[in-house]
Design an enzyme around this catalytic site. Structure first.
Site, mmCIF file in Angstrom:
data_model
loop_
_atom_site.group_PDB
_atom_site.id
_atom_site.type_symbol
_atom_site.label_atom_id
_atom_site.label_comp_id
_atom_site.label_asym_id
_atom_site.label_seq_id
_atom_site.Cartn_x
_atom_site.Cartn_y
_atom_site.Cartn_z
ATOM 1 N N LYS B 78 0.839 -1.212 0.037
ATOM 2 C CA LYS B 78 -0.065 -0.037 -0.064
ATOM 3 C C LYS B 78 0.950 1.369 -0.097
ATOM 4 C CE LYS B 78 -3.780 2.007 2.556
ATOM 5 N NZ LYS B 78 -4.634 1.793 3.903
ATOM 6 N N SER B 153 -9.835 2.129 3.193
ATOM 7 C CA SER B 153 -8.960 2.800 2.199
ATOM 8 C C SER B 153 -8.095 2.021 1.407
ATOM 9 C CB SER B 153 -8.277 3.834 3.107
ATOM 10 O OG SER B 153 -7.109 3.168 3.742
ATOM 11 N N SER B 177 -10.152 -0.316 7.294
ATOM 12 C CA SER B 177 -9.487 -0.239 6.124
ATOM 13 C C SER B 177 -8.927 -1.452 5.351
ATOM 14 C CB SER B 177 -8.541 0.870 5.902
ATOM 15 O OG SER B 177 -9.261 2.080 5.880
#
Lengths: 95, 479
Positions: B78, B153, B177
């Site tokens: 990420k 997210s 997330s």
């Protein structure tokens, strides 16, 4: 919960973020809607409860105080747009 | 070659070890797939040449019998994890020019274990969002139905795993997330115990809630990846100095399970498909020998309001560092120091991040601190106590990951409606408990997830239970 014009001014001043006139209405609506949801907390009597700042109650682990030289000043300062002789530059702050 | 990218991590490790295929083959297969599916927008950056070079090194190590545990396995990070000399944007314009001078512990650990970093995945700006629509780099599309959100997210990581664009991906979870996008994309996502994985070099949103974890094809893969990512780190003062159990062994071990069901919460689920699917999942586990116990989490409904004070409060403090001076976006139109701060921050942050900074600033300001922040911290204590009580009689707690399956991109404009996405995932963050989401059914033709919450440091148990479920069902298989 109502957010006044003065509240918006204070928030903007403290957070150092400008609130444009065009967006202030929709922002007020968003903030009021969030704070109304948050106000559900008032249903609970918490007068006898301690606040919990951290989920895990362990003592912070401290490392040995040994000098390290792993911070490379030049490399870090490369990230800044404005610098000179090892200093970060900002607009003038004193007249 | 395209079959290689569909293999589980377990099978990829086996195939590389017995030399059925090479890291070069599998890495190139992933890179081709990434190009082919560029429109999904899963990646913010791709390290094509470097991945190919690293694959050759990995193949040499394998030939020389010097293979490390994840040698030659292509993965994605990420874009919240710093990688030395690589752009780390955190999905924001603020960091669009930020080349990290150091690497996060998460990256270093997986890199040292031999994994190959294909690139960095897209995400909501500063991890603030539940749909991936707040990313400065455009939203990610859900690979199952491109009109729908991949969740957020960590939407880029979840979609990348689902679309076979990496073997597994790292992700972070502050209020859901990892688990919510895993649920929306039909993949497995685990958020370990707070402090299990180092936060060093992971860009901060809400420090007492942020935790790194894994999104993978199944629980076994997640167990392997998590094993090599976890552990004490001197550089993170909240890192737990606790033994990391061998999750890889635990996931397959013989274990007895007592699953707690918060009856009231389940009865109040509005979506019939979500409720029916949940009940069905529990009966599958019960038939397999798990004991089911009703539990009570009386304060859980206050998780959402408490979270939306604590997270923004910590966010407003953490994001104060973006001042336009040392790193990050610096405005060109500046005539005073105040201008420099205000213009850089106003130009650099997107709407949702600003909303959260404003809420946090308001809740922490004079006259409101006690009514909001302190009150929320007290409620956090009540929620943690509810879990502590429940774990006296059960070994894990089950509830849905989300109240619905994925929604159409652009369909939710009310911030509170978006925040409600995380209604079932937030409690584990407030208490710091490990939690996993696994595919468990279908609602509106899209996957939904079952969430299993474990006791502190007991990741192995929820991975074990998740693996049991995946042996009995096929929801986790990409069809």
């Amino acid at each position: 919960m109502k957010i006044t014009e003065q509240d918006l001014k204070n928030i903007s001043l403290l957070s150092k973020i400008r609130i444009d006139e065009e967006t202030s209405d929709s922002l007020t609506k968003d903030l009021e809607s969030i704070l109304t949801m948050v106000n559900k907390m008032d249903e609970l009597d918490t007068s006898k409860v301690n606040p919990l700042t951290h989920p895990i109650e362990n003592t912070q682990t401290l490392r040995e105080d040994i000098e390290k030289k792993d911070i490379e000043r030049e490399k870090l300062q490369k990230l800044s747009k404005e610098k000179d002789s090892g200093f970060y530059l900002t607009p003038k702050v004193i007249e | 070659m395209s079959e290689l990218i569909k293999l589980s991590l377990t099978d990829q490790i086996l195939g590389l070890t017995d030399k059925s295929f090479s890291s070069k083959e599998i890495t190139e297969a992933y890179l081709n797939e990434i190009k082919k599916k560029k429109s999904l927008n899963c990646y913010i950056s791709v390290f094509e040449e470097e991945s190919k070079e690293n694959a050759l090194i990995a193949d040499e190590n394998i030939i020389k019998n010097k293979a490390r545990p994840l040698e030659g396995i292509p993965i994605a990070h990420k874009d919240i994890f710093c990688i030395k000399d690589k752009k780390t944007t955190c999905g924001s314009k603020m960091l669009s020019n930020f080349i990290s001078p150091y690497s996060s512990e998460v990256f270093s650990k997986l890199d040292n274990a031999g994994a190959i970093t294909l690139g960095k995945t897209n995400m909501d700006e500063f991890a603030m969002g539940s749909s991936n629509e707040t990313s400065f780099y455009g939203n990610v599309l859900n690979p199952i139905n491109e009109k729908l959100s991949p969740g957020g997210s960590s939407g880029g990581s979840a979609a990348a795993v689902r679309a076979n664009l990496c073997s597994f991906a790292t992700a972070t979870d502050t209020g859901g997330s990892i688990r919510q996008p895993a649920s929306f994309c039909g993949v497995t996502g685990i958020k370990p115990t707070y402090g299990r994985v180092s936060r060093w070099g992971m860009i901060a949103f809400a420090s007492s809630l942020d935790q790194a974890g894994i999104i993978a094809k199944n629980a076994k893969d997640a167990a392997i990846a998590l094993k090599y990512m976890s552990g004490f780190d001197q550089k993170d003062s909240t890192s737990l100095n606790e033994e990391v159990k061998d999750f890889q062994k635990e996931v397959d071990a013989k274990q007895d399970h007592v699953i707690g069901i918060p009856k009231e919460l389940i009865e109040n689920i509005k979506n019939d498909q979500v409720r029916d699917s949940f009940n069905n999942s529990i009966s599958i586990l019960e038939k397999d020998g798990a004991k089911i116990e009703e539990i009570n989490l009386p304060h859980i409904e206050y998780s959402l309001p408490a979270y939306y004070v604590i997270a923004p409060a910590e966010c407003s403090a953490n994001l104060a560092r973006y001042d336009g001076i040392r790193f990050g976006h610096r405005s060109d139109s500046v005539s005073s120091l105040e201008d420099l701060y205000v213009n850089s921050r106003t130009e650099g942050f997107g709407r949702e991040v600003k909303n959260r900074i404003f809420i946090g600033t308001f809740c922490l300001s004079a006259g409101y601190y006690d009514a909001f922040y302190n009150k929320a911290l007290k409620i956090r204590n009540l929620i943690k106590n509810d879990f502590d009580e429940a774990f006296k009689k059960v070994s894990s707690i089950a509830m849905p990951t989300c109240s619905n399956s994925s929604f159409e991109l652009g369909s939710i404009s009310d911030p509170v409606e978006m925040y409600e996405q995380d209604i079932y995932t937030i409690p584990a963050n407030l208490a710091g408990l490990p939690a996993i989401s696994i595919p468990s059914g279908i609602a509106n033709e899209m996957p939904i997830g079952l969430q299993l919450i474990g006791n502190y440091l007991d990741e192995g148990r929820i991975l074990n239970l998740a693996n049991k479920f995946q042996k009995l069902t096929d929801f986790h298989e990409f069809k």
